[in-house]
Design an enzyme around this catalytic site. Structure first.
Site, PDB file in Angstrom:
ATOM      1  N   PHE A  12      -0.008  -9.310   1.455  1.00 18.22           N
ATOM      2  CA  PHE A  12      -1.321  -9.011   1.740  1.00 18.22           C
ATOM      3  C   PHE A  12      -1.564  -8.393   0.365  1.00 18.22           C
ATOM      4  O   PHE A  12      -2.770  -8.904  -0.467  1.00 18.22           O
ATOM      5  CB  PHE A  12      -1.365  -8.092   3.011  1.00 18.22           C
ATOM      6  N   THR A  91      16.343  -4.061   1.202  1.00 17.38           N
ATOM      7  CA  THR A  91      15.234  -4.589   0.290  1.00 17.38           C
ATOM      8  C   THR A  91      14.556  -3.239  -0.541  1.00 17.38           C
ATOM      9  O   THR A  91      14.525  -3.559  -1.752  1.00 17.38           O
ATOM     10  CB  THR A  91      14.007  -5.117   1.071  1.00 17.38           C
ATOM     11  N   TYR A 144      12.621   2.216   6.942  1.00 17.91           N
ATOM     12  CA  TYR A 144      11.572   2.167   6.012  1.00 17.91           C
ATOM     13  C   TYR A 144      11.314   3.419   5.234  1.00 17.91           C
ATOM     14  O   TYR A 144      11.309   3.191   3.833  1.00 17.91           O
ATOM     15  CB  TYR A 144      10.192   1.746   6.913  1.00 17.91           C
TER      16      TYR A 144
HETATM   17  P1  NAD Z   1       3.021  -7.352   3.167  1.00 15.75           P
HETATM   18  O1  NAD Z   1       4.461  -7.572   4.328  1.00 15.75           O
HETATM   19  O2  NAD Z   1       1.809  -8.417   3.513  1.00 15.75           O
HETATM   20  O3  NAD Z   1       3.987  -7.812   1.711  1.00 15.75           O
HETATM   21  C1  NAD Z   1       5.217  -7.699   1.307  1.00 15.75           C
HETATM   22  C2  NAD Z   1       5.824  -8.846   0.578  1.00 15.75           C
HETATM   23  O4  NAD Z   1       6.987  -8.732   0.385  1.00 15.75           O
HETATM   24  C3  NAD Z   1       5.791 -10.189   1.356  1.00 15.75           C
HETATM   25  O5  NAD Z   1       5.028 -11.229   0.624  1.00 15.75           O
HETATM   26  C4  NAD Z   1       7.151 -10.272   1.893  1.00 15.75           C
HETATM   27  O6  NAD Z   1       7.277 -11.704   1.955  1.00 15.75           O
HETATM   28  C5  NAD Z   1       7.834  -9.676   0.602  1.00 15.75           C
HETATM   29  N1  NAD Z   1       9.146  -9.409   0.816  1.00 15.75           N
HETATM   30  C6  NAD Z   1       9.501  -8.761   1.746  1.00 15.75           C
HETATM   31  N2  NAD Z   1      10.903  -8.583   1.709  1.00 15.75           N
HETATM   32  C7  NAD Z   1      11.174  -9.226   0.379  1.00 15.75           C
HETATM   33  C8  NAD Z   1      12.610  -9.368  -0.353  1.00 15.75           C
HETATM   34  N3  NAD Z   1      13.757  -8.908   0.174  1.00 15.75           N
HETATM   35  N4  NAD Z   1      12.442 -10.050  -1.550  1.00 15.75           N
HETATM   36  C9  NAD Z   1      11.374 -10.547  -2.045  1.00 15.75           C
HETATM   37  N5  NAD Z   1      10.189 -10.450  -1.308  1.00 15.75           N
HETATM   38  C10 NAD Z   1      10.234  -9.826  -0.027  1.00 15.75           C
HETATM   39  O7  NAD Z   1       2.851  -5.893   3.091  1.00 15.75           O
HETATM   40  P2  NAD Z   1       1.557  -5.223   2.109  1.00 15.75           P
HETATM   41  O8  NAD Z   1       0.779  -4.603   2.936  1.00 15.75           O
HETATM   42  O9  NAD Z   1       1.178  -6.317   1.150  1.00 15.75           O
HETATM   43  O10 NAD Z   1       2.490  -4.394   1.354  1.00 15.75           O
HETATM   44  C11 NAD Z   1       3.068  -4.299  -0.023  1.00 15.75           C
HETATM   45  C12 NAD Z   1       3.686  -3.140  -0.436  1.00 15.75           C
HETATM   46  O11 NAD Z   1       3.121  -1.871  -0.367  1.00 15.75           O
HETATM   47  C13 NAD Z   1       4.988  -2.952   0.392  1.00 15.75           C
HETATM   48  O12 NAD Z   1       6.036  -2.615  -0.516  1.00 15.75           O
HETATM   49  C14 NAD Z   1       4.725  -1.722   1.451  1.00 15.75           C
HETATM   50  O13 NAD Z   1       5.630  -0.918   1.482  1.00 15.75           O
HETATM   51  C15 NAD Z   1       3.599  -0.857   0.630  1.00 15.75           C
HETATM   52  N6  NAD Z   1       2.760  -0.218   1.297  1.00 15.75           N
HETATM   53  C16 NAD Z   1       1.482  -0.963   1.960  1.00 15.75           C
HETATM   54  C17 NAD Z   1       0.732  -0.233   2.797  1.00 15.75           C
HETATM   55  C18 NAD Z   1      -0.438  -0.777   3.515  1.00 15.75           C
HETATM   56  O14 NAD Z   1      -1.046  -0.068   4.317  1.00 15.75           O
HETATM   57  N7  NAD Z   1      -0.392  -2.144   3.177  1.00 15.75           N
HETATM   58  C19 NAD Z   1       0.929   1.266   2.785  1.00 15.75           C
HETATM   59  C20 NAD Z   1       1.871   1.908   2.232  1.00 15.75           C
HETATM   60  C21 NAD Z   1       2.645   1.012   1.580  1.00 15.75           C
END
Ligand code: NAD
Ligand code: UDP
Length: 310
Positions: A12, A91, A144
């Site tokens: 995302f 991860t 997490y």
């Molecule tokens: P998301 O789940 O849409 O994106 C995560 C991406 O990482 C996905 O495309 C997934 O396929 C990939 N992924 C997962 N494990 C993997 C691995 N082992 N190797 C390679 N790729 C891998 O989530 P997001 O909301 O886009 O979040 C992105 C980052 O921001 C994450 O690290 C998340 O922890 C952090 N984050 C997001 C939020 C939020 O509200 N969206 C809040 C706090 C932190």
């Protein structure tokens, strides 16, 4: 022009970041294992000569010549990160070790996508970066929370021991187009339920709070954090401080979608943080950043997105 690696680039936030950095004329490598991400999120970039897509898992070493690394690879929704908790913590921890090794070898700058979850169920409100948090190390969210906390530790240790050029961004709840329909987070769940006139599932009594940042604001903040030249390494809170109770948020979604949905109450998952709101004074001071997109405006564009895909 820089060569930039984005792990989790098909997710995302990652997909919006790929798009923005390419529009700013950079060369982007998007690395993803497609666990929660999707080719649909970056399909419009495939074929662009500034964009390269690599199917790879960050728990394995990856070699490339790059100037900057945004490490976003990690499932972010509780349902997805709890699906295979051992994989989730691997991860975060093995992923950041591999990326820090790459940053060290290439002398690249690396930004870690950390999270408000490092504060756990916080005892001070709003949360400031100097707060060390209140995290259950053995609960269902620990894979997490503790994975992300350990990644911050590794960032700081590589910085102190190997002078790796680091940036730590603590992301608070972010929403917008390209959230997965089935990812179980509150914004996507409520919008999809409201659009289908199905019951809106509020967990607990809905008095717990969150504050929601629109994705374009978050992408701007991440890029500003990465490129700040004041040697400000963070950690920095990034988010929108406008706080809602989850019950009020459900009512807002019903209003904006003109839905006939009724609110139903379901059990609160364990360790669900009671109150969350970022203090963003540091981001304002050091990055000259604050969110611009009003919540109703951001939700309307997110609702349009979901209308088109469901
Ligand atoms: P998301 O789940 O849409 O994106 C995560 C991406 O990482 C996905 O495309 C997934 O396929 C990939 N992924 C997962 N494990 C993997 C691995 N082992 N190797 C390679 N790729 C891998 O989530 P997001 O909301 O886009 O979040 C992105 C980052 O921001 C994450 O690290 C998340 O922890 C952090 N984050 C997001 C939020 C939020 O509200 N969206 C809040 C706090 C932190
Ligand atoms: N939530 C809810 N109904 C849902 C999904 C989530 O009431 O269908 C609540 C959840 O219990 C939490 C808040 O909304 O209190 C935010 O949940 P989310 O999974 O989006 O992210 P979190 O901030 O907990 O990581």
């Amino acid at each position: 022009m820089k060569r930039i690696l984005i792990t989790g680039g098909a997710g995302f936030i990652g997909s919006h970041l790929c798009e923005k950095l390419i529009n700013d004329n950079n060369d982007v490598i998007c690395l993803d294992n497609f666990f929660t991400g999707s080719k649909d999120n970056i399909r419009h970039l495939i074929g662009n000569n500034k964009f390269e897509l690599v199917r790879h898992d960050v728990i394995n070493e990856y070699l490339a010549e790059v100037d900057q690394i945004y490490n976003l690879a990690c499932p972010a929704s509780p349902i997805h990160y709890q699906y295979n908790p051992i994989k989730t913590i691997k991860t975060s921890v093995m992923g950041i070790i591999n990326m820090l090794g790459l940053a060290k070898r290439c002398k690249a700058r690396i930004l870690q996508a950390s999270t408000s979850e490092v504060y756990g169920d916080p005892k001070i409100h709003p949360q400031v970066e100097s707060y060390w948090g209140n995290v259950n190390p053995i609960g269902i969210r620990s894979c997490y929370d503790e994975g992300k906390r350990c990644a911050e530790t590794l960032m700081m240790d590589y910085y102190r021991q190997n002078q790796v050029d680091i940036r730590i961004a603590r992301i608070f709840n972010t929403y917008g187009p390209r959230m997965a329909v089935n990812d179980g987070r509150v914004v996507s769940n409520f919008i999809v339920q409201a659009l289908k006139n199905e019951p809106i599932t509020v967990y607990g009594d809905g008095s717990q709070t969150r504050a929601f940042c629109y994705v374009s604001d978050m992408v701007d903040a991440l890029i500003k954090m990465m490129n700040n030249e004041n040697n400000f390494i963070g950690p920095v809170n990034l988010g929108n401080p406008l706080e809602f109770s989850i019950l009020d948020f459900a009512k807002l979604i019903i209003k904006l979608t003109n839905s006939k949905s009724k609110i139903v109450f379901e059990p609160l998952p364990s360790d669900d943080p009671v109150q969350r709101e970022p203090n963003i004074s540091l981001a304002k001071e050091k990055l000259n950043w604050e969110p611009k997109i009003d919540i109703e405006e951001g939700l309307r564009s997110t609702i349009e997105y979901f209308k088109n895909i469901i």
